[in-house]
Design a protein around this motif. Structure first.
Motif, PDB file in Angstrom:
ATOM      1  N   UNK A 152      26.543  38.047  54.734  1.00  0.00           N
ATOM      2  CA  UNK A 152      26.809  36.908  55.616  1.00  0.00           C
ATOM      3  C   UNK A 152      28.153  37.031  56.325  1.00  0.00           C
ATOM      4  N   UNK A 153      28.565  38.249  56.618  1.00  0.00           N
ATOM      5  CA  UNK A 153      29.818  38.546  57.326  1.00  0.00           C
ATOM      6  C   UNK A 153      31.030  37.951  56.613  1.00  0.00           C
ATOM      7  N   UNK A 154      30.912  37.747  55.315  1.00  0.00           N
ATOM      8  CA  UNK A 154      31.972  37.056  54.604  1.00  0.00           C
ATOM      9  C   UNK A 154      32.526  37.962  53.516  1.00  0.00           C
ATOM     10  N   UNK A 155      33.734  37.670  53.056  1.00  0.00           N
ATOM     11  CA  UNK A 155      34.292  38.397  51.923  1.00  0.00           C
ATOM     12  C   UNK A 155      35.082  37.399  51.086  1.00  0.00           C
ATOM     13  N   UNK A 156      34.479  36.914  50.013  1.00  0.00           N
ATOM     14  CA  UNK A 156      35.178  35.906  49.219  1.00  0.00           C
ATOM     15  C   UNK A 156      36.294  36.525  48.388  1.00  0.00           C
ATOM     16  N   UNK A 157      37.210  35.686  47.921  1.00  0.00           N
ATOM     17  CA  UNK A 157      38.291  36.189  47.052  1.00  0.00           C
ATOM     18  C   UNK A 157      37.782  36.506  45.664  1.00  0.00           C
ATOM     19  N   UNK A 158      36.870  35.663  45.203  1.00  0.00           N
ATOM     20  CA  UNK A 158      36.419  35.800  43.814  1.00  0.00           C
ATOM     21  C   UNK A 158      34.917  35.572  43.750  1.00  0.00           C
ATOM     22  N   UNK A 159      34.248  36.320  42.896  1.00  0.00           N
ATOM     23  CA  UNK A 159      32.809  36.123  42.701  1.00  0.00           C
ATOM     24  C   UNK A 159      32.542  35.906  41.225  1.00  0.00           C
ATOM     25  N   UNK A 160      31.423  35.230  40.967  1.00  0.00           N
ATOM     26  CA  UNK A 160      31.055  35.005  39.575  1.00  0.00           C
ATOM     27  C   UNK A 160      29.900  35.909  39.216  1.00  0.00           C
ATOM     28  N   UNK A 161      29.893  36.382  37.985  1.00  0.00           N
ATOM     29  CA  UNK A 161      28.921  37.409  37.614  1.00  0.00           C
ATOM     30  C   UNK A 161      28.462  37.195  36.185  1.00  0.00           C
ATOM     31  N   UNK A 162      27.116  37.250  35.981  1.00  0.00           N
ATOM     32  CA  UNK A 162      26.597  37.082  34.619  1.00  0.00           C
ATOM     33  C   UNK A 162      25.659  38.210  34.245  1.00  0.00           C
ATOM     34  N   UNK A 163      25.900  39.401  34.721  1.00  0.00           N
ATOM     35  CA  UNK A 163      24.999  40.527  34.408  1.00  0.00           C
ATOM     36  C   UNK A 163      25.277  41.054  33.018  1.00  0.00           C
ATOM     37  N   UNK A 164      24.253  41.666  32.424  1.00  0.00           N
ATOM     38  CA  UNK A 164      24.487  42.441  31.195  1.00  0.00           C
ATOM     39  C   UNK A 164      25.420  43.585  31.544  1.00  0.00           C
ATOM     40  N   UNK A 165      26.333  44.012  30.747  1.00  0.00           N
ATOM     41  CA  UNK A 165      26.710  43.564  29.400  1.00  0.00           C
ATOM     42  C   UNK A 165      27.828  42.524  29.381  1.00  0.00           C
ATOM     43  N   UNK A 166      28.048  41.866  30.560  1.00  0.00           N
ATOM     44  CA  UNK A 166      29.098  40.850  30.546  1.00  0.00           C
ATOM     45  C   UNK A 166      28.715  39.743  29.569  1.00  0.00           C
ATOM     46  N   UNK A 167      29.616  39.352  28.710  1.00  0.00           N
ATOM     47  CA  UNK A 167      29.264  38.412  27.627  1.00  0.00           C
ATOM     48  C   UNK A 167      29.001  36.995  28.139  1.00  0.00           C
ATOM     49  N   UNK A 168      29.601  36.615  29.270  1.00  0.00           N
ATOM     50  CA  UNK A 168      29.418  35.263  29.800  1.00  0.00           C
ATOM     51  C   UNK A 168      29.634  35.331  31.299  1.00  0.00           C
ATOM     52  N   UNK A 169      29.758  34.205  31.945  1.00  0.00           N
ATOM     53  CA  UNK A 169      30.025  34.227  33.390  1.00  0.00           C
ATOM     54  C   UNK A 169      31.472  34.623  33.596  1.00  0.00           C
ATOM     55  N   UNK A 170      31.663  35.775  34.232  1.00  0.00           N
ATOM     56  CA  UNK A 170      33.034  36.253  34.426  1.00  0.00           C
ATOM     57  C   UNK A 170      33.421  36.129  35.895  1.00  0.00           C
ATOM     58  N   UNK A 171      34.697  35.940  36.106  1.00  0.00           N
ATOM     59  CA  UNK A 171      35.244  35.950  37.467  1.00  0.00           C
ATOM     60  C   UNK A 171      35.637  37.374  37.809  1.00  0.00           C
ATOM     61  N   UNK A 172      35.191  37.808  38.975  1.00  0.00           N
ATOM     62  CA  UNK A 172      35.571  39.144  39.437  1.00  0.00           C
ATOM     63  C   UNK A 172      36.301  39.020  40.746  1.00  0.00           C
ATOM     64  N   UNK A 173      37.393  39.770  40.884  1.00  0.00           N
ATOM     65  CA  UNK A 173      38.262  39.643  42.047  1.00  0.00           C
ATOM     66  C   UNK A 173      38.150  40.877  42.927  1.00  0.00           C
ATOM     67  N   UNK A 174      37.926  40.590  44.212  1.00  0.00           N
ATOM     68  CA  UNK A 174      37.779  41.685  45.179  1.00  0.00           C
ATOM     69  C   UNK A 174      39.157  42.045  45.709  1.00  0.00           C
ATOM     70  N   UNK A 175      39.353  43.303  46.010  1.00  0.00           N
ATOM     71  CA  UNK A 175      40.667  43.692  46.545  1.00  0.00           C
ATOM     72  C   UNK A 175      40.690  43.499  48.052  1.00  0.00           C
ATOM     73  N   UNK A 176      41.797  42.987  48.564  1.00  0.00           N
ATOM     74  CA  UNK A 176      42.063  42.810  50.007  1.00  0.00           C
ATOM     75  C   UNK A 176      40.960  42.051  50.746  1.00  0.00           C
TER      76      UNK A 176
END
Lengths: 257, 356
Positions: A152-176
């Motif tokens: 969507x032509x967008x780049x957020x600062x932070x995304x949430x992720x709940x994929x295996x093997x992540x134990x819970x919903x984790x915040x992931x930070x994109x660079x720049x």
């Protein structure tokens, strides 16, 4: 092979293009290829290394990165540039084919040219050129749509992720993210400009053809000596037909006297 | 990024001598394989080992598991594939270079003989012989490469080899990795303490590119198959046409005027029987690689072709032989004029053969 060799490959295309086509080629090389090589690849250089997730779980960052970036912007734009510049090679191939036919004709007919100018956009070459413009615009639009669909032509600062093997919903930070957003918008705008130019060029060529056709029809009505020029014949054949018709008309006039 | 310019330069040379299908194949190779490999694929696979993380702190486990999961990286595999697949084309190029070399030598000989001729000596027979040889080995006919004899078989062989290599590499890739990459690989190998999960970087992106390269390989393979059948059908058509011409010319035999001072082909006139044999004998006595590829029928057909072409172009072909010399003596004369090598074996490489 690198981008400069693509430039060499396409160097021969500009001689068979209209003015629009040359401007389009310059826009592609300056605003897309050059910016891509010089700026964009540096900005996206550390996209995975600096994609940090708020977890110590090994593998979570990899998996979350994979989920959020199914295909990286950089690769998408590389493929887009390659696909968008290829249809011009169709025109080059067609001109080369015409030159080959011309050579054969010359050896068989001892000096007569089949095509006065093989690069002139008449007959089949006109259609090949229009087709190449449609492909260019189509590929550009297709890749823009894929970019929109994925990001969507967008780049957020932070995304949430709940994929295996992540134990819970984790915040992931994109660079720049901001810089990436700016360059994404820049590439989107230059793609749109290229699409717009392709469409303008298509209309321009069609307009030219329609005007020529209307002018001929008008001339035919007003000029009784007009001979119909075969649009599918080559320019030399048309010229020789016209001359023969003129000579025949002159003979008819001189006969009664 | 690797430097493909060396391969690029060699393949550029081939472009001039390829058929249309060959040129399309080369363009596909350059643009969709080499260029994409250099620009997009290598950066996608750039951090494949550094971003390969296993769920363990055991040193060495990641290295070992990476090595087990990827015996050869996709990028290197595709590089090898491109090199192997381009190799038969280079064989074809080397054959062409060899023929060009030969043609150059013949041209030089012809020049020398013309010099001698201008000084007044009679070297017509030798000149005629060189013309025949040039016709036989000549590469270009109205801008298009003459696909017959040795070149034809080399070209067919190169297409077959290319196809075989493509298929073999695709099978190897399928056997090693399949055509997708999953995000997680399990691994149990010393020194990993137990079964560990290992995580790849960018598996989806890599899968997209694997499928892209697979599609391009299949397109190349399809182009090869199409080219193969096209070239064979064309050759068959040419041969049928030639044999039809032979049949026609055999049916339309008329005696030539008797007051010829030299044997010659004129329109609608039958060739004196010895002259084709003359050309034929010159061929069989000659030592060259290509002559082994020519069977007798092809030789005769070529000769008849040549004469028919000359007729069509409206020229008469004169073979100036001395009036009173009988044919047998003609042949003997030719044999004496130029030393013939004693052996007909031609498969040995000679020191003055092609340099690439």
């Amino acid at each position: 092979m690198n981008w400069m060799s693509l430039q060499v490959l396409l160097g021969g295309v500009s001689q068979y293009s209209t003015a629009f086509g040359r401007v389009w080629l310059s826009v592609v090389f300056v605003f897309r290829v050059l910016v891509f090589v010089v700026a964009i690849q540096q900005v996206w250089n550390d996209e995975q290394k600096d994609f940090i997730c708020n977890t110590a779980q090994p593998g979570c960052a990899n998996v979350c990165y994979n989920k959020f970036f199914p295909i990286s912007h950089v690769r998408l734009w590389a493929l887009q540039i390659i696909f968008v510049t290829c249809p011009s090679l169709m025109v080059v191939a067609h001109v080369k084919y015409r030159e080959m036919k011309d050579e054969k004709y010359i050896t068989l007919h001892k000096g007569d040219h089949l095509y006065v100018n093989p690069g002139k956009k008449r007959g089949g070459l006109w259609y090949t050129y229009i087709l190449s413009l449609m492909f260019k615009a189509g590929f550009d639009a297709g890749f823009l749509y894929i970019l929109y669909f994925l990001y969507h032509f967008d780049m957020p600062n932070v995304t949430k992720c709940t994929e295996e093997p992540c134990p819970n919903t984790v915040d992931c930070y994109i660079s720049r993210p901001t810089e990436k957003k700016i360059f994404t918008l820049f590439m989107v705008v230059s793609s749109s400009v290229c699409i717009f130019m392709c469409i303008c060029e298509i209309f321009y060529l069609i307009n030219n053809k329609v005007r020529k056709f209307l002018r001929k029809r008008r001339d035919r009505i007003t000029d009784s000596n007009y001979r119909r020029v075969d649009p599918t014949a080559s320019s030399t054949q048309n010229l020789s037909n016209l001359e023969k018709a003129k000579a025949a008309a002159e003979e008819k006039e001189s006969e009664p006297t | 990024m690797g430097d493909w310019s060396a391969l690029g330069k060699l393949l550029d040379k081939v472009q001039a001598y390829s058929t249309a299908g060959g040129k399309v194949w080369l363009s596909v190779l350059f643009i969709f394989r080499i260029l994409v490999l250099g620009t997009a694929v290598e950066s996608a696979w750039g951090d494949e080992q550094s971003a390969f993380k296993c769920n363990t702190l055991q040193p060495g486990c990641e290295n070992v598991c990476y090595d087990k999961s990827f015996p050869i990286s996709h990028v290197r595999f595709w590089v090898l594939q491109i090199i192997f697949v381009s190799m038969p084309t280079l064989l074809y190029l080397s054959h062409i270079v060899f023929l060009m070399h030969k043609e150059e030598k013949l041209n030089k000989k012809e020049e020398k003989l013309r010099d001698i001729q201008s000084k007044g000596e009679d070297v017509d027979v030798l000149l005629r012989k060189i013309e025949i040889k040039k016709f036989k080995y000549g590469l270009e006919d109205r801008g298009k490469i003459k696909m017959r004899g040795g070149i034809f078989y080399t070209y067919i062989m190169s297409i077959v080899l290319k196809s075989i290599f493509e298929v073999v590499f695709l099978l190897i890739q399928w056997h090693l990795y399949g055509f997708t990459l999953s995000a997680v690989y399990t691994c149990q190998k010393f020194p990993c303490p137990h079964k560990v999960d290992c995580f790849l970087s960018r598996p989806t992106e890599k899968t997209v590119f694997i499928i892209f390269m697979l599609v391009v390989s299949l397109v190349s393979l399809a182009l090869n198959v199409f080219e193969f059948f096209y070239v064979i059908l064309k050759r068959m058509k040419d041969q049928i046409r030639e044999s039809a011409k032979n049949f026609e010319s055999a049916c339309n035999i008329k005696p030539c005027p008797r007051n010829l001072s030299s044997y010659g082909y004129y329109n609608d006139c039958s060739a004196p029987a010895p002259v084709p044999n003359l050309g034929y004998n010159l061929d069989t006595g000659d030592k060259s690689n290509s002559s082994d590829n020519y069977d007798k029928q092809a030789n005769e057909q070529n000769w008849t072709n040549y004469s028919t072409e000359q007729n069509q172009l409206g020229q008469t072909q004169r073979f100036p032989y001395p009036e009173k010399v009988t044919l047998g003596k003609d042949l003997l004369l030719l044999k004496e004029l130029e030393p013939r090598p004693s052996s007909r074996a031609s498969s040995r490489a000679r020191p003055d053969d092609l340099d690439i």
